[in-house]
Design a protein around this motif. Structure first.
Motif, short mmCIF file in Angstrom:
data_model
loop_
_atom_site.label_atom_id
_atom_site.label_comp_id
_atom_site.label_asym_id
_atom_site.label_seq_id
_atom_site.Cartn_x
_atom_site.Cartn_y
_atom_site.Cartn_z
N MET A 60 0.81 -1.21 0.00
CA MET A 60 0.00 0.00 0.00
C MET A 60 0.85 1.27 0.00
O MET A 60 0.36 2.35 -0.35
N ASN A 61 2.11 1.15 0.38
CA ASN A 61 2.99 2.30 0.32
C ASN A 61 3.87 2.28 -0.93
O ASN A 61 4.79 3.07 -1.06
N GLY A 62 3.56 1.37 -1.83
CA GLY A 62 4.27 1.31 -3.10
C GLY A 62 3.41 1.93 -4.19
O GLY A 62 3.12 3.11 -4.18
N ARG A 63 2.95 1.07 -5.13
CA ARG A 63 2.12 1.56 -6.23
C ARG A 63 0.86 0.67 -6.33
O ARG A 63 0.71 -0.08 -7.29
N PRO A 64 -0.02 0.75 -5.34
CA PRO A 64 -1.19 -0.14 -5.34
C PRO A 64 -2.20 0.23 -6.43
O PRO A 64 -2.42 1.40 -6.72
N SER A 65 -2.79 -0.79 -7.03
CA SER A 65 -3.83 -0.58 -8.02
C SER A 65 -5.17 -0.40 -7.31
O SER A 65 -5.29 -0.68 -6.11
N PRO A 66 -6.21 0.05 -8.02
CA PRO A 66 -7.54 0.14 -7.38
C PRO A 66 -7.99 -1.20 -6.81
O PRO A 66 -8.61 -1.25 -5.76
N ALA A 67 -7.66 -2.30 -7.51
CA ALA A 67 -8.03 -3.62 -7.01
C ALA A 67 -7.29 -3.94 -5.72
O ALA A 67 -7.85 -4.51 -4.77
N ASP A 68 -6.00 -3.54 -5.66
CA ASP A 68 -5.22 -3.74 -4.43
C ASP A 68 -5.86 -3.00 -3.26
O ASP A 68 -5.96 -3.54 -2.15
N ARG A 69 -6.28 -1.76 -3.52
CA ARG A 69 -6.88 -0.96 -2.45
C ARG A 69 -8.18 -1.60 -1.95
O ARG A 69 -8.46 -1.63 -0.75
N GLY A 70 -8.97 -2.13 -2.90
CA GLY A 70 -10.21 -2.79 -2.51
C GLY A 70 -9.95 -4.04 -1.69
O GLY A 70 -10.62 -4.28 -0.67
N ASP A 71 -8.96 -4.83 -2.12
CA ASP A 71 -8.61 -6.04 -1.38
C ASP A 71 -8.07 -5.71 0.01
O ASP A 71 -8.34 -6.41 0.99
N PHE A 72 -7.30 -4.61 0.08
CA PHE A 72 -6.74 -4.21 1.37
C PHE A 72 -7.84 -3.80 2.34
O PHE A 72 -7.84 -4.18 3.51
N GLU A 73 -8.81 -3.01 1.84
CA GLU A 73 -9.91 -2.58 2.71
C GLU A 73 -10.71 -3.78 3.20
O GLU A 73 -11.15 -3.81 4.36
N ALA A 74 -10.89 -4.77 2.32
CA ALA A 74 -11.62 -5.97 2.73
C ALA A 74 -10.84 -6.75 3.78
O ALA A 74 -11.42 -7.25 4.76
N TRP A 75 -9.53 -6.86 3.60
CA TRP A 75 -8.70 -7.55 4.60
C TRP A 75 -8.72 -6.82 5.92
O TRP A 75 -8.84 -7.43 6.99
N LEU A 76 -8.65 -5.49 5.88
CA LEU A 76 -8.62 -4.69 7.10
C LEU A 76 -9.93 -4.82 7.87
O LEU A 76 -9.95 -4.89 9.10
N ALA A 77 -11.05 -4.87 7.12
CA ALA A 77 -12.37 -4.92 7.77
C ALA A 77 -12.73 -6.32 8.25
O ALA A 77 -13.67 -6.48 9.03
N ALA A 90 -6.40 -4.96 11.70
CA ALA A 90 -6.14 -3.53 11.90
C ALA A 90 -5.09 -3.32 12.99
O ALA A 90 -4.22 -2.43 12.88
N ARG A 91 -5.12 -4.14 14.04
CA ARG A 91 -4.16 -4.00 15.14
C ARG A 91 -2.74 -4.24 14.64
O ARG A 91 -1.82 -3.47 14.95
#
Length: 331
Positions: free
Chosen positions: A25-42, A48-49
């Motif tokens: 996420m601090n590199g060059r994430p694609s929109p799909a990466d961002r969506g997958d990250f939000e799903a993993w975080l939630a 999240a911890r």
């Protein structure tokens, strides 16, 4: 006791996932990466911890996004310089510096593993293809080299010798006839020709195969002085076991990658996944060695690695779990 061990294993896995996500996420994430990250975080408060813990530790080093926006050399140099600065600062103990150093190394190595797995090898190459890319290269003498995905080639031509070194991957050569020998080095051996068409493939374990399409090629191991001359339609393998025997193969099947196909017959699943990964954006991680040793046969596309993996999953029957840029394969 088992409960404690299980808890520690889960915590370690979450920590690795958090580092992988923080790096991505601090590199060059694609929109799909961002969506997958939000799903993993939630998915869990534990996600999240662990992510917040990694972010907090890294904040002492400055943002990773600025580092990854630089060139590869700067990306490695900047965190190391920050470590030197921390060591010069008063009031910081060795334990704190060691913790920061460990995090920096984990994040830098994580970034290299995800985005630049062959960073240092590529610096030695003259021609490199990325994952999912194939390229036709015209050499100085008019010969051509078609590089498969995730391959690297170094070129060293002189007046009396045309030498190239396959550092990684697969290449198909069509050599223009000349009095100067054309030599392809790979692993501990080399293939020597004057004018012919052949493929050289190097795997991650140091093994190399040479397949002859037309003409004649001599495959040699200089250290042991072993040698074999191939005829069209033959292949030989060499590596830690020495030089094997020539065997007849279907050249069209072996070189099907040139047309975007991968044809494999009775091949260990681990080797098949490694080949597909070279055409895949991200990493494919096999979690079970027994599954990896299972032999499979098939014909899949290399133009769409996700479709290739899905076809393989359908025929073999394994589980696929994707966490951002990493795909885990398990029984």
């Amino acid at each position: 006791m088992d409960t404690d061990n299980s808890h520690r294993t889960d915590e370690l896995l979450l920590e690795k996932q958090a580092i992988a996500w923080f790096t991505r996420m601090n590199g060059r994430p694609s929109p799909a990466d961002r969506g997958d990250f939000e799903a993993w975080l939630a998915a869990s408060s534990d996600h999240a911890r662990h992510y917040d813990k990694v972010a907090a530790l890294w904040s002492d080093m400055g943002t990773l996004s600025a580092v990854l926006g630089a060139s590869e050399s700067e990306a490695l140099a900047a965190p190391l310089e920050r470590i030197r600065a921390l060591r010069r600062e008063r009031g910081r103990g060795r334990a704190a510096a060691g913790a920061v150093l460990g995090l920096v190394l984990a994040l830098c190595l994580g970034w290299i593993w995800l985005d630049r797995p062959h960073l240092f090898e590529n610096w030695r190459a003259d021609q490199v293809t990325t994952r999912g890319e194939q390229r036709m290269i015209v050499l100085a003498d008019g010969s051509t080299a078609q590089l498969d995905s995730d391959s690297a080639l170094a070129v060293d031509f002189s007046a009396g010798l045309r030498r190239v070194r396959l550092l990684r991957g697969t290449a198909f050569f069509e050599v223009k006839r000349s009095e100067a020998p054309f030599v392809v080095s790979a692993g501990q051996g080399e293939a020597r020709v004057l004018g012919t068409s052949f493929e050289v493939a190097a795997n991650d374990e140091g093994g190399v195969t040479v397949t002859l399409a037309s003409g004649s090629v001599s495959v040699e191991l200089p250290q042991s002085r072993e040698a074999v001359v191939l005829n069209p339609g033959e292949r030989v393998a060499y590596g830690g076991h020495g030089l094997g025997k020539a065997e007849a193969v279907d050249v069209a099947e072996v070189t099907a990658w040139r047309a975007g196909r991968f044809i494999f017959d009775d091949m260990p699943l681990a080797q098949v996944l490694t080949r597909i990964e070279r055409h895949h954006r991200g990493r494919i991680v096999l979690l079970d060695s027994t599954l990896g040793r299972r032999h499979v046969t098939g014909n899949v596309t290399l133009r769409d690695s996700a479709a290739a993996l899905a076809a393989l999953q359908s025929s073999v029957g394994f589980s696929v779990t994707t966490v951002g840029p990493v795909t885990f394969v398990s029984p």
